[in-house]
Structures are given as C-alpha cells and as structure tokens.
Scaffold this motif. Sequence first.
Motif, PDB file in Angstrom:
ATOM      1  N   ALA A 162     -10.400   3.645   4.583  1.00 44.70           N
ATOM      2  CA  ALA A 162     -11.479   2.676   4.783  1.00 44.70           C
ATOM      3  C   ALA A 162     -10.933   1.279   5.026  1.00 44.70           C
ATOM      4  O   ALA A 162     -11.620   0.432   5.607  1.00 44.70           O
ATOM      5  CB  ALA A 162     -12.403   2.670   3.565  1.00 44.70           C
ATOM      6  N   ASN A 163      -9.701   1.026   4.594  1.00 38.84           N
ATOM      7  CA  ASN A 163      -9.093  -0.289   4.760  1.00 38.84           C
ATOM      8  C   ASN A 163      -8.357  -0.378   6.087  1.00 38.84           C
ATOM      9  O   ASN A 163      -7.764   0.592   6.550  1.00 38.84           O
ATOM     10  CB  ASN A 163      -8.125  -0.580   3.614  1.00 38.84           C
ATOM     11  CG  ASN A 163      -8.841  -0.695   2.279  1.00 38.84           C
ATOM     12  OD1 ASN A 163     -10.012  -1.066   2.222  1.00 38.84           O
ATOM     13  ND2 ASN A 163      -8.138  -0.375   1.200  1.00 38.84           N
ATOM     14  N   ALA A 164      -8.374  -1.569   6.664  1.00 39.52           N
ATOM     15  CA  ALA A 164      -7.712  -1.782   7.952  1.00 39.52           C
ATOM     16  C   ALA A 164      -6.291  -2.290   7.789  1.00 39.52           C
ATOM     17  O   ALA A 164      -5.581  -2.452   8.785  1.00 39.52           O
ATOM     18  CB  ALA A 164      -8.517  -2.774   8.790  1.00 39.52           C
ATOM     19  N   ALA A 165      -5.866  -2.549   6.555  1.00 39.09           N
ATOM     20  CA  ALA A 165      -4.544  -3.124   6.325  1.00 39.09           C
ATOM     21  C   ALA A 165      -3.799  -2.342   5.250  1.00 39.09           C
ATOM     22  O   ALA A 165      -4.401  -1.652   4.423  1.00 39.09           O
ATOM     23  CB  ALA A 165      -4.666  -4.593   5.914  1.00 39.09           C
ATOM     24  N   LEU A 166      -2.481  -2.464   5.290  1.00 41.88           N
ATOM     25  CA  LEU A 166      -1.608  -1.865   4.282  1.00 41.88           C
ATOM     26  C   LEU A 166      -1.210  -2.939   3.283  1.00 41.88           C
ATOM     27  O   LEU A 166      -0.949  -4.083   3.660  1.00 41.88           O
ATOM     28  CB  LEU A 166      -0.359  -1.279   4.934  1.00 41.88           C
ATOM     29  CG  LEU A 166      -0.582  -0.162   5.961  1.00 41.88           C
ATOM     30  CD1 LEU A 166       0.723   0.159   6.685  1.00 41.88           C
ATOM     31  CD2 LEU A 166      -1.132   1.085   5.281  1.00 41.88           C
ATOM     32  N   ASP A 167      -1.126  -2.564   2.008  1.00 36.29           N
ATOM     33  CA  ASP A 167      -0.764  -3.557   0.997  1.00 36.29           C
ATOM     34  C   ASP A 167       0.734  -3.567   0.700  1.00 36.29           C
ATOM     35  O   ASP A 167       1.179  -4.235  -0.233  1.00 36.29           O
ATOM     36  CB  ASP A 167      -1.549  -3.332  -0.295  1.00 36.29           C
ATOM     37  CG  ASP A 167      -1.339  -1.947  -0.880  1.00 36.29           C
ATOM     38  OD1 ASP A 167      -0.457  -1.222  -0.392  1.00 36.29           O
ATOM     39  OD2 ASP A 167      -2.066  -1.591  -1.828  1.00 36.29           O
ATOM     40  N   SER A 168       1.517  -2.836   1.502  1.00 37.49           N
ATOM     41  CA  SER A 168       2.961  -2.783   1.291  1.00 37.49           C
ATOM     42  C   SER A 168       3.662  -2.594   2.630  1.00 37.49           C
ATOM     43  O   SER A 168       3.106  -1.986   3.559  1.00 37.49           O
ATOM     44  CB  SER A 168       3.315  -1.629   0.344  1.00 37.49           C
ATOM     45  OG  SER A 168       4.715  -1.426   0.289  1.00 37.49           O
TER      46      SER A 168
END
Length: 308
Positions: A162-168
């Motif tokens: 659901a998210n468009a970005a990676l947190d790492s």
Amino acid sequence: MNMYADCLEMTRSDHQHKQAHLSAEEILELAERGRRCPRYEEYIDHITECAVCRETYKQLLRAELTVRAARKRVWTPTLRIWVPVAAAAMLVLFFGVWILRSNSSQSLALRQVNGVWYEGAMRLPDWAFAAAAQFERPPTPTTRDVQDTAPPAVRLIRPNPANAALDSLTPEFQWERATDAVRYRAWLEHADDTLKINLKVDGVRAMLPEGAQLKAGEEYRLVVEALSADELAGEGLRAVYEFRTLTPEQQERLLWARANRSQAPRACAVIFYQLGFYADVLETLNTLPNEPLVQQWRAAAQEQIRLR
C-alpha cells in the motif's frame, strides 16, 4: 479584535499547560461579578503581577462596562448609537469565550506558545508545523479511472504494497505462496531500466546481495516470478511492484513521524502522506475522531492505495 483574541488564546494555553495564569472561567467571573467574586482578592493579586491576565481582564472589563452602559441608555434618544456598540461588545465577549472554552479537537490541536508551535503537548519542528497546518487542506481527490485487474500472481506482504516508498535502502521482501509455485525468482529494476539487481531468494523471501544497497531518492520496480515444477525461468507468472527510496532528510522525517504519531497525529498523518506511506496515514487517522477533515484525508489515502 485580533490582539484581544491573542491575549485570550495565550491565557488559555498557558494556564492549561503551565498553570501560570488564571483560567478563562476565572477571568470571566472576575469581570462579570467584580467584588462579589468569592476569590476577588486572590484574582486581583494575580492580575496585578501578570501582564497577560491583566490585559485580558481589561479587555473583558471594557466590554462588560460597554454593555451595561448600553442597557442604561436603551430608552434614550441615543439608542441608535448605543445598540450597535453594545452588540459589538457582546460579540467581543462571545468571541473571547469561544476561544477560551472551545473544546473542538482541531482548535486545541495546534497552538503557539512563545513563538513555538505545538500539537497537543508535542513541540513541532518547523517542517512538522508546516505539515500540521496542511491538515486543514486535504488533497483534492483524483478523478483518474483505474480498470479492475486480476489479483497479482504473487501477493507481496513486506514491505507493505500500500506504501509507495521503502523505509530502508536495504529492504527485505516477503510474499505469499503462489498456487502451484515450487520456486521463485526476484529482482529489482531501476525505473529508467539502467540497472537490474538480482535478489537472493530463500523460499518466499528475498534480499539484496551482501554489501549492496539501493540509492537514496530513486525509483525502483520489484519483479517476482513464480515458477511451477515444469516452468523455466521467464515462463512463470510475474507480479510487479513500484517503490521509491527516501532521501536522508525524508528518512529522518519518517522516523520522527513514526516515533511521535500518538502525540502529534495530524502532523504525522500529513508527513506520512507526503512521503507515500499511505498505510501509516490510515493507521494514524484511526486514532482521531471521525471528523470531516479526518474523513477527507482517509479518502485521499485510500485513493492513492487504489491507484497503486
């Protein structure tokens, strides 16, 4: 009017958080009852030493005196002059009481004390204050149509699709087992097709090769191919997911928002939305009352998820 409202707001905020001033009710009682107020001497002693409470009291007292004067003159030939004055004074009183006694979550959420902005008790960095202020202006819903498509051949579990970005910059991937699949291939492609990174696959998990990491602020495609027993590489069903990586500044803001979402939910919801973490937006909004602004932000986040 603005100076008066500022005085009232400063009194309310400071009393609530520092207990350094008289409350709204105490100042109103003093202005309305005067020496009949049971704690008159105590309040007057405080006002003598406190410039903020003194200015607020003076403004309320002037309004109260104006109203009383208008009542005495209501049957005189100057009626046309005093009735508007009295009405204006009553408006001042009403506006001040509204500021002091308002219990709406939005009015109490964002406040300024000594030049510093807070959401609730959380002190906001300048960029977080800008996000909190944006909460009153939800994104305009998109009108783009998306045709219904079949579920992906491989359903991604982690990171949240659901998210468009990676947190790492060193993400790990996990997906659900696909029907009839006995093995998988997975790789990352740069959005401009100039780079392909083959991932190390272990069952339904995959990770970057040892020592490798993604570039900050770039866009990538994750491709997962599910292969049955009689299929060769390139013959299986594929699922494609698009993500972008964060810049160091964006990473810092994401960490701040995840650490403070319970204390500053409005600021954090907007930050998550700006960074593309729509699942985090919905999770944060669920902690707030279901007000119209919350509903609009929820609809905007759900629409972004739908478009993915």
